[in-house]
Design a protein around this motif. Sequence first.
Motif, PDB file in Angstrom:
ATOM      1  N   ASN A  53       0.793  -1.236   0.000  1.00 25.65           N
ATOM      2  CA  ASN A  53       0.000   0.000   0.000  1.00 25.65           C
ATOM      3  C   ASN A  53       0.815   1.269   0.000  1.00 25.65           C
ATOM      4  O   ASN A  53       0.236   2.343   0.034  1.00 25.65           O
ATOM      5  CB  ASN A  53      -0.924   0.027   1.224  1.00 25.65           C
ATOM      6  N   GLU A  54       2.145   1.205  -0.014  1.00 32.01           N
ATOM      7  CA  GLU A  54       2.911   2.419   0.255  1.00 32.01           C
ATOM      8  C   GLU A  54       3.424   3.114  -1.001  1.00 32.01           C
ATOM      9  O   GLU A  54       3.686   4.321  -0.973  1.00 32.01           O
ATOM     10  CB  GLU A  54       4.098   2.071   1.172  1.00 32.01           C
ATOM     11  N   ARG A  92       5.608   7.207  17.432  1.00 38.76           N
ATOM     12  CA  ARG A  92       5.508   7.785  16.092  1.00 38.76           C
ATOM     13  C   ARG A  92       4.870   9.160  16.071  1.00 38.76           C
ATOM     14  O   ARG A  92       4.504   9.664  15.022  1.00 38.76           O
ATOM     15  CB  ARG A  92       4.734   6.814  15.194  1.00 38.76           C
ATOM     16  N   GLN A  94      11.680   2.461  10.195  1.00 35.33           N
ATOM     17  CA  GLN A  94      10.277   2.802   9.976  1.00 35.33           C
ATOM     18  C   GLN A  94       9.899   4.166  10.561  1.00 35.33           C
ATOM     19  O   GLN A  94       8.726   4.520  10.570  1.00 35.33           O
ATOM     20  CB  GLN A  94       9.369   1.708  10.543  1.00 35.33           C
ATOM     21  N   GLN A 126       0.456   6.280   6.758  1.00 32.97           N
ATOM     22  CA  GLN A 126       1.111   5.132   6.136  1.00 32.97           C
ATOM     23  C   GLN A 126       0.050   4.106   5.779  1.00 32.97           C
ATOM     24  O   GLN A 126       0.148   3.454   4.744  1.00 32.97           O
ATOM     25  CB  GLN A 126       2.161   4.542   7.081  1.00 32.97           C
ATOM     26  N   ALA A 127      -0.979   3.968   6.609  1.00 32.34           N
ATOM     27  CA  ALA A 127      -2.059   3.009   6.322  1.00 32.34           C
ATOM     28  C   ALA A 127      -3.250   3.316   7.223  1.00 32.34           C
ATOM     29  O   ALA A 127      -3.437   2.681   8.265  1.00 32.34           O
ATOM     30  CB  ALA A 127      -1.577   1.576   6.539  1.00 32.34           C
ATOM     31  N   TYR A 180      -0.405  -1.368   9.839  1.00 31.16           N
ATOM     32  CA  TYR A 180       0.911  -1.589   9.236  1.00 31.16           C
ATOM     33  C   TYR A 180       1.993  -0.822  10.011  1.00 31.16           C
ATOM     34  O   TYR A 180       2.147  -1.030  11.204  1.00 31.16           O
ATOM     35  CB  TYR A 180       0.909  -1.239   7.747  1.00 31.16           C
ATOM     36  N   GLU A 181       2.684   0.089   9.342  1.00 26.66           N
ATOM     37  CA  GLU A 181       3.753   0.831  10.018  1.00 26.66           C
ATOM     38  C   GLU A 181       3.338   2.239  10.441  1.00 26.66           C
ATOM     39  O   GLU A 181       4.162   3.019  10.885  1.00 26.66           O
ATOM     40  CB  GLU A 181       4.994   0.889   9.122  1.00 26.66           C
ATOM     41  N   ARG A 234       0.589   3.078  12.783  1.00 28.63           N
ATOM     42  CA  ARG A 234       0.535   2.826  14.228  1.00 28.63           C
ATOM     43  C   ARG A 234       0.250   4.063  15.072  1.00 28.63           C
ATOM     44  O   ARG A 234       0.867   4.273  16.116  1.00 28.63           O
ATOM     45  CB  ARG A 234       1.840   2.151  14.693  1.00 28.63           C
TER      46      ARG A 234
END
Lengths: 414, 406
Positions: free
Chosen positions: A77-78, A357, A383, B360-361, B379-380, B382
């Motif tokens: 998906n990226e 994040r 990431q 990202q998702a 996914y990444e 988060r």
Amino acid sequence: MKRLIVRGAAVAVMAGSLAGCPATDDGTVPLFEVDALWPQPLEYPNILGPVSGITVAPDGNILVVTISDRAMFSAANEINTLTGTGECCTPVPGVVEFAADGSLVRQYGGPEVQGWPVRPHGIAIDPEGNVWIGGGVAPPAGGGRGGRGRGAAADPNTPPPPPPQPTYDTHILKFSRTGELLATIGTPGGQPNSASTNSFGGAADFSFDADANEVFVADGFANKRVVVLDATTGEFKRSWGAYGNTPDDAPAGPFDPAAPPSQQFNRVTCAELSNDGLVYVCDQGNNRIQVFETDGTFVEEVIIAGNTRLNGTVRDIAFSNDDDQRWLFVTDGTNERVYILFRNTLEVKTHFGIGGRYPSNFRELGGIAVDAAGNIFTAEDGQGRRVQRFVNLGIGAVPAMDQGALYPQATGGM
Amino acid sequence: MNRRNILLSSGLIASIVAVGFAQTKLEAVASTQMVQAPKFEVDPYWPKPLPNQWVYGTVIGVAVDANDNVFIVHRADGVAGGEAAAAGDTPTAECCRPAPPVVQFDPEGNLVRAWGHAPGPVTVGQASFVWPGSNHGLGIDAEGNVWMGGNGGGDSHVLKFTVDGTYLGTYGETGQACNSRARNHFCQVADISFNNAANEAIFADGYGNKRVAVVDITSFQIKRFWGAYGNAPIDQPTYRGTRAAGQTPPWSAERFNEQQYRNPVHCADPSNDGLIYVCDRQNNRVQVFRLDGTYVREAYFAPATLGDGAVWDIAFSPDPEQAFFYIADGKNARIRIVDRQSMQEVSTVGTGGRYPGEFQAVHSIDTDSQGNLYATETYEGRRLHKFVYMGITDVPRHQGAAWPAR
């Protein structure tokens, strides 16, 4: 950070010290808050890959190097605009330069460039204004994921294929500020060898001595040494290992906090020259900074969070923006924080950042740089994939050893 | 010069992609046009930082309760490697460890509580139940209880807890194989919503089954279920799996009007006026039903999208008429704002990336009483994002990361 050393400035510093600015620890540190809205969003459909190096140019622009290899992105998906499966996104090519206001200035590099590293790492600007980019180590193709061909029956008449090997970046690239490839330093496509005078082993970062016209190379992810080159010709001048020892490429094995200090480096990821002529070396796998004179004479060392295993604690170093460079900012991408050390004593005074994040959270924190106003810029690899800006709020008493996330006070903060 | 070469090659890629995404290209050109639609601004400092060196795994469910508390569920057990180095009895670093799977925030973004278990059988006091193998989807019922599904192997049930994690019940037998006509279990329920007037829970069923299932909350019985267009669901493998990237007809010939859901059935959300909006994720479509399962209409979004699909979750605008609904599109990294009457997309919010308002998702969305929009990432990505509702006004065709003015 990769500031140019200017001897004149060092002289001015000493004068300042005599005038009543002694580098003694009065318990203060620079204070920061995160700027969550920097840099400005990239133009659709661009995204950043892992950000593996960062520097601030003399004009205040911020340069980063990113890994744009397609294998670094989720095909699910990226990178839909590359795979033709959807609407977003496309990785930036390699080098991205931002203005101080966070707007995009230019981008260049990437796998289309002849000799582009498989894992570009580290970016620095030399005294002539050119841009140096190092490299790293790419794991074996298909390795680490497993599964491919696992179901196939082994043919007893065919010898098993040799195990896949990692790919090493054994060279350094030099670009003009606008992205023209000027030189390749070292021989690409080789194997790591800490005794080599014409190749590197994942050269991770650089700093420059303008007076001596020398570049200090953190060599590197595979080699176990600091290398000094002529900054103009790239000619090899000297190198040294941990404690000034002759480097030995024997594998280090897993890090053991209880073992005696290793006499060799284990992933040299920075070599930063201070205004007063000391080279601060990141020995990431050994959780330590080693300090040298520019000729490689060992001066002192400090262990940071010494019980940390995994990838170690010391990934990059930047100096505070005062002429004295009273403080060191040290990134730790395993414990996900920035340490502030008083440089004279190498004592950790405080740290900020937490894992995560969100703003002032880190995921695989790596590079760090400081601008002329004392603001900090951080780069996240793996990431994490962000460049974050931390606004300098001036000097004050240490708020806490662990400052945690640095949300602005107006938001309720921590 | 190198830079020119790169520009040329990315131009070539762009023209290849444009064959399949001509509409997107046109939209990009038109992105400076303003339209009347809900406007959002991301709040980059919401929620507050987590304590205890906690980090999230993939955040695969969100629900807002009647008091605008925001609940998420994430896959704590998926936090691994360096990110979990502070977990367990022999930590190798000081960062980090997973937060418990269900996390509750108050409207200001303060952590209220966090709870949950590891996958597998759980015994707490007198209660025994099976925590899902792979957490997925969250719903809050009229009594404020927390429901969660799962999309792991053997996750054929839905769990119900009090707000603080006390176990209340299991809907569906655990450990059953997929069967879209089963009346005693489900198969990998993706999301849960409620028709409170009828005391019904509505399950998007799911990753394994190809149906919407309606359950009586009190009796635990399945009352009714239906497939695409209201058809009886058929568990044909034809409809399983993923279209290959770049696949040409007959793919294009069958992409519309598929008579069965393509897994996963990823949401089933009721509107105020008694319609249920169903996410048929990999068919890139929303199908609308009456509460009894009568098919009403459908609409496709980014219909050329392959792989993961474009329609992941749905939430409604805060006005009583619910003039707009929102679609989380985790493949294309945006939230689509759709006029509910015409089923036409009018604007989007969010874009690709790792900064505030970037995805990202993006996976799950919900709105609070003020119209603020909450979005989680799998996914990444988060993260849990908050987009502050700024009212219906002139907005760009694509609002992008929706940052507040500096």
